[in-house]
Design a protein around this motif. Structure first.
Motif, PDB file in Angstrom:
ATOM      1  N   LEU A  18      39.109  44.810  57.094  1.00 18.34           N
ATOM      2  CA  LEU A  18      39.643  43.572  56.537  1.00 18.34           C
ATOM      3  C   LEU A  18      38.797  43.059  55.380  1.00 18.34           C
ATOM      4  O   LEU A  18      39.339  42.580  54.373  1.00 18.34           O
ATOM      5  N   VAL A  19      37.485  43.160  55.501  1.00 15.54           N
ATOM      6  CA  VAL A  19      36.614  42.700  54.411  1.00 15.54           C
ATOM      7  C   VAL A  19      36.851  43.526  53.152  1.00 15.54           C
ATOM      8  O   VAL A  19      36.897  42.991  52.032  1.00 15.54           O
ATOM      9  N   VAL A  20      37.004  44.838  53.309  1.00 13.31           N
ATOM     10  CA  VAL A  20      37.258  45.694  52.148  1.00 13.31           C
ATOM     11  C   VAL A  20      38.573  45.302  51.473  1.00 13.31           C
ATOM     12  O   VAL A  20      38.644  45.152  50.242  1.00 13.31           O
ATOM     13  N   LEU A  21      39.640  45.134  52.258  1.00 16.08           N
ATOM     14  CA  LEU A  21      40.939  44.770  51.686  1.00 16.08           C
ATOM     15  C   LEU A  21      40.877  43.420  50.969  1.00 16.08           C
ATOM     16  O   LEU A  21      41.408  43.261  49.859  1.00 16.08           O
ATOM     17  N   LEU A  22      40.225  42.458  51.593  1.00 16.75           N
ATOM     18  CA  LEU A  22      40.146  41.126  50.985  1.00 16.75           C
ATOM     19  C   LEU A  22      39.245  41.127  49.755  1.00 16.75           C
ATOM     20  O   LEU A  22      39.518  40.412  48.784  1.00 16.75           O
ATOM     21  N   ALA A  23      38.183  41.925  49.786  1.00 15.34           N
ATOM     22  CA  ALA A  23      37.322  42.029  48.606  1.00 15.34           C
ATOM     23  C   ALA A  23      38.085  42.635  47.434  1.00 15.34           C
ATOM     24  O   ALA A  23      37.970  42.166  46.288  1.00 15.34           O
ATOM     25  N   LEU A  24      38.889  43.652  47.712  1.00 12.39           N
ATOM     26  CA  LEU A  24      39.711  44.250  46.660  1.00 12.39           C
ATOM     27  C   LEU A  24      40.704  43.236  46.099  1.00 12.39           C
ATOM     28  O   LEU A  24      40.904  43.150  44.881  1.00 12.39           O
ATOM     29  N   ALA A  25      41.321  42.441  46.987  1.00 11.12           N
ATOM     30  CA  ALA A  25      42.267  41.427  46.527  1.00 11.12           C
ATOM     31  C   ALA A  25      41.574  40.373  45.677  1.00 11.12           C
ATOM     32  O   ALA A  25      42.092  39.961  44.630  1.00 11.12           O
ATOM     33  N   ALA A  26      40.378  39.927  46.105  1.00  8.49           N
ATOM     34  CA  ALA A  26      39.650  38.904  45.348  1.00  8.49           C
ATOM     35  C   ALA A  26      39.214  39.443  43.984  1.00  8.49           C
ATOM     36  O   ALA A  26      39.296  38.731  42.969  1.00  8.49           O
ATOM     37  N   ILE A  27      38.766  40.687  43.950  1.00  6.71           N
ATOM     38  CA  ILE A  27      38.376  41.302  42.667  1.00  6.71           C
ATOM     39  C   ILE A  27      39.578  41.365  41.734  1.00  6.71           C
ATOM     40  O   ILE A  27      39.493  41.038  40.544  1.00  6.71           O
ATOM     41  N   TRP A  28      40.699  41.791  42.273  1.00  6.79           N
ATOM     42  CA  TRP A  28      41.926  41.911  41.474  1.00  6.79           C
ATOM     43  C   TRP A  28      42.327  40.557  40.903  1.00  6.79           C
ATOM     44  O   TRP A  28      42.625  40.430  39.712  1.00  6.79           O
ATOM     45  N   LEU A  29      42.331  39.527  41.736  1.00  7.28           N
ATOM     46  CA  LEU A  29      42.754  38.204  41.298  1.00  7.28           C
ATOM     47  C   LEU A  29      41.812  37.628  40.252  1.00  7.28           C
ATOM     48  O   LEU A  29      42.249  37.053  39.250  1.00  7.28           O
ATOM     49  N   ALA A  30      40.513  37.780  40.486  1.00  3.25           N
ATOM     50  CA  ALA A  30      39.543  37.260  39.521  1.00  3.25           C
ATOM     51  C   ALA A  30      39.660  37.985  38.191  1.00  3.25           C
ATOM     52  O   ALA A  30      39.570  37.376  37.119  1.00  3.25           O
ATOM     53  N   GLN A  31      39.869  39.297  38.258  1.00  2.00           N
ATOM     54  CA  GLN A  31      39.984  40.088  37.036  1.00  2.00           C
ATOM     55  C   GLN A  31      41.245  39.719  36.249  1.00  2.00           C
ATOM     56  O   GLN A  31      41.245  39.788  35.015  1.00  2.00           O
ATOM     57  N   ARG A  32      42.283  39.304  36.940  1.00  2.00           N
ATOM     58  CA  ARG A  32      43.534  38.930  36.286  1.00  2.00           C
ATOM     59  C   ARG A  32      43.600  37.432  35.953  1.00  2.00           C
ATOM     60  O   ARG A  32      44.661  36.910  35.646  1.00  2.00           O
ATOM     61  N   GLY A  33      42.485  36.733  36.040  1.00  2.00           N
ATOM     62  CA  GLY A  33      42.432  35.332  35.635  1.00  2.00           C
ATOM     63  C   GLY A  33      42.931  34.342  36.665  1.00  2.00           C
ATOM     64  O   GLY A  33      43.140  33.167  36.339  1.00  2.00           O
ATOM     65  N   GLN A  34      43.105  34.761  37.916  1.00  2.00           N
ATOM     66  CA  GLN A  34      43.581  33.870  38.971  1.00  2.00           C
ATOM     67  C   GLN A  34      42.406  33.473  39.873  1.00  2.00           C
ATOM     68  O   GLN A  34      42.336  33.822  41.051  1.00  2.00           O
ATOM     69  N   GLN A  35      41.464  32.719  39.281  1.00  2.00           N
ATOM     70  CA  GLN A  35      40.259  32.373  40.013  1.00  2.00           C
ATOM     71  C   GLN A  35      40.541  31.501  41.229  1.00  2.00           C
ATOM     72  O   GLN A  35      39.892  31.629  42.274  1.00  2.00           O
ATOM     73  N   ARG A  36      41.508  30.578  41.103  1.00  2.00           N
ATOM     74  CA  ARG A  36      41.818  29.722  42.250  1.00  2.00           C
ATOM     75  C   ARG A  36      42.342  30.533  43.430  1.00  2.00           C
ATOM     76  O   ARG A  36      41.975  30.290  44.586  1.00  2.00           O
ATOM     77  N   LEU A  37      43.211  31.487  43.147  1.00  2.00           N
ATOM     78  CA  LEU A  37      43.713  32.330  44.226  1.00  2.00           C
ATOM     79  C   LEU A  37      42.593  33.171  44.836  1.00  2.00           C
ATOM     80  O   LEU A  37      42.567  33.401  46.055  1.00  2.00           O
ATOM     81  N   ALA A  38      41.663  33.645  43.997  1.00  2.00           N
ATOM     82  CA  ALA A  38      40.526  34.414  44.514  1.00  2.00           C
ATOM     83  C   ALA A  38      39.683  33.548  45.445  1.00  2.00           C
ATOM     84  O   ALA A  38      39.245  34.004  46.512  1.00  2.00           O
ATOM     85  N   VAL A  39      39.467  32.295  45.068  1.00  2.00           N
ATOM     86  CA  VAL A  39      38.715  31.374  45.929  1.00  2.00           C
ATOM     87  C   VAL A  39      39.462  31.139  47.239  1.00  2.00           C
ATOM     88  O   VAL A  39      38.862  31.106  48.322  1.00  2.00           O
ATOM     89  N   TYR A  40      40.786  30.986  47.152  1.00  5.52           N
ATOM     90  CA  TYR A  40      41.598  30.808  48.360  1.00  5.52           C
ATOM     91  C   TYR A  40      41.438  32.004  49.303  1.00  5.52           C
ATOM     92  O   TYR A  40      41.245  31.838  50.522  1.00  5.52           O
ATOM     93  N   VAL A  41      41.496  33.205  48.764  1.00  4.98           N
ATOM     94  CA  VAL A  41      41.357  34.410  49.582  1.00  4.98           C
ATOM     95  C   VAL A  41      39.985  34.450  50.252  1.00  4.98           C
ATOM     96  O   VAL A  41      39.873  34.694  51.467  1.00  4.98           O
ATOM     97  N   ILE A  42      38.934  34.195  49.485  1.00  3.82           N
ATOM     98  CA  ILE A  42      37.566  34.302  50.019  1.00  3.82           C
ATOM     99  C   ILE A  42      37.299  33.232  51.066  1.00  3.82           C
ATOM    100  O   ILE A  42      36.810  33.521  52.170  1.00  3.82           O
TER     101      ILE A  42
END
Length: 494
Positions: free
Chosen positions: A99-123
């Motif tokens: 689960l940590v790996v999947l969520l880390a990948l999602a947070a990296i993806w969101l941050a890289q695509r400029g969706q910092q708020r969504l990345a914070v929500y995920v983390i």
């Protein structure tokens, strides 16, 4: 003074009774939905509270029911080795590491695509779920089940089930973020699949005898309550920040931002111009490399032990094994872990996500996937046929896997992965920091090779076989997939 009725300005709401009716209906729908949501939230919270109290007080009727259920299920699993193995694989999809790996990948993806708020929500939502589960377990202090025929072991307290709660929270986060960018049919299929997966993970904890049924139900209830609360807080944060209210889910974004969550601009464009030709070239290359490795491995096996090659082969490993010390054991042991299958897969996934997000092109990710799949299949085929014995020295890690010594799987996997990363950095980026990074990552497989020799797991000729495998196959994958066509075309025009 007379006033013409046409001169009186009628408010728009009175002039358009249809709009007023729609507003009333919208208000009624909002009130009904809010009321239903409140009732559901209270029911879920109350249900979890009751279960927690009963588990804490060891209420006898619930204990007897839980014990009967787990005894029957575990007895069926213990009599079927195939079912037990399948459940052990299934339960890993709810493990903290997965689960940590999947969520880390999602947070990296969101941050890289400029969706910092969504990345914070995920983390924050996922981290909060993990911490909340640990805290509640410490308060309830329910012991793990005891069964007659144990088939699996797990530590820590039992209520609520961490796998059940965390899988619901983490997979739920991914659904809330990414489902809105999927089509209606695809979205429904993904939701159905994830729901079945979460249910199956919870069942696997009961079937493996590490959680009672009420532990699993409690995990689902607490997970749903936490996920709903964190999502509501995020939506209020988005609203208070003045962002457009695009919809009721975190992943409901304005159209321009929604496009950023998609991997590539045109998902229907072909990844390769000639996929069947490319597949055929990969298959032919795979067979040739496999034949070369098997021929080399069998030739080494056929040599007499007193020949110069094998004497040198053994002498290096023996010398290293006789000069071990605690400090080197610890330092090099890190690189032994770096080369194992789990670490290689995790790093490959992270790099693939970063490359896909940065390049907006499937080819870098496809190149990494092709390189790694080809490496593991070549390794397995070669070891199964060559069957070379491990070095006859004291092994630093006695629990070596049952595969044979030629070639080294750790070295082949590490070299394939980090060589692929290095060439991607070299040919898809500019600037000296990336050049330095490309050279630095190649030191990792070198240290992995040193550790495998030092640990007594492989001969130098095994390492040589791994180098041949990794270099040849990575080169073939690069030429066929062509993950940096723009750079290649520029170089050709110079």
């Amino acid at each position: 003074m007379s006033v013409d009725r046409h001169d009186i300005e009628v408010p728009a709401r009175e002039a358009d009774p249809g709009a007023q009716h729609e507003e009333l209906l919208a208000a009624e729908r909002f009130a009904v939905r809010s009321g239903v949501a409140l009732v559901v939230a209270v029911a879920v919270g109350a249900g979890f509270g009751v279960l927690a109290v009963l588990a804490r007080t060891r209420w006898e009727p619930m204990q007897r029911m839980d014990q009967r259920i787990i005894n029957r299920v575990v007895s069926a699993v213990s009599a079927n080795d195939g079912l037990r193995s399948g459940l052990e694989v299934l339960t890993r999809f709810g493990s903290s590491v997965t689960l940590v790996v999947l969520l880390a990948l999602a947070a990296i993806w969101l941050a890289q695509r400029g969706q910092q708020r969504l990345a914070v929500y995920v983390i924050l939502t996922s981290a909060g779920g993990f911490l909340l589960n640990v805290a509640v377990k410490a308060v309830v202090e329910r012991l793990r089940p005891e069964v007659d025929n144990p088939v699996y072991t797990a530590g820590g307290w039992s209520f609520p089930s961490g796998h059940s709660m965390n899988s619901l929270v983490c997979y739920g986060i991914l659904l809330l973020v990414f489902t809105p960018v999927l089509g209606a049919k695809t979205g429904r299929a993904v939701i159905a699949f994830v729901t079945l997966l979460v249910v199956a993970i919870g069942f696997s904890r009961i079937a493996l005898g590490v959680h009672y049924a009420t532990d699993v139900v409690g995990g689902w209830l607490l997970g749903a309550l936490w996920l709903a609360s964190a999502t509501f807080a995020y939506l209020r944060w988005r609203e208070d920040s003045g962002l457009p209210d695009a919809g009721p889910l975190p992943g409901d974004l304005p159209e321009d931002d929604e496009q950023e969550l998609r991997p590539v601009p045109n998902p229907h464009a072909p990844i390769l111009s000639h996929p069947w030709r490319g597949t055929a070239r990969l298959a032919v290359a795979w067979l040739l490399i496999a034949a070369l490795l098997i021929g080399l491995g069998m030739s080494i096996r056929a040599l007499q032990s007193d020949t110069t090659v094998l004497h040198w082969d053994h002498a290096i490993v023996a010398s290293l094994s006789e000069n071990r010390n605690g400090a080197l054991n610890s330092v090099l042991g890190v690189f032994g872990e770096v080369g194992n299958t789990a670490a290689v897969i995790v790093v490959a996934l992270i790099v693939a996500v970063i490359a896909l997000g940065a390049r907006r092109d499937w080819r870098p990710a496809l190149f990494l996937a092709t390189a790694m799949v080809g490496e593991i299949t070549l390794f397995l085929a070669t070891t199964a046929i060559v069957e070379r014995d491990r070095p006859r020295v004291d092994h630093l890690n006695p629990d070596l896997p049952p595969t044979s010594s030629f070639p080294s799987g750790h070295v082949a996997a590490a070299l394939t992965l980090y060589l692929s990363i290095a060439v991607l950095l070299w040919f898809t980026t500019t600037g000296w920091p990336y050049r330095v990074l490309a050279g630095t990552v190649l030191l990792i497989p070198v240290l992995v090779a040193v550790q495998r020799l030092y640990a007594g797991a492989h001969h130098p000729t095994d390492i040589l076989g791994s180098i041949i495998l990794a270099v040849l196959w990575t080169t073939v994958a690069w030429r066929v997939i062509d993950p940096a066509p723009a750079r290649a075309s520029r170089a050709a025009s110079l």
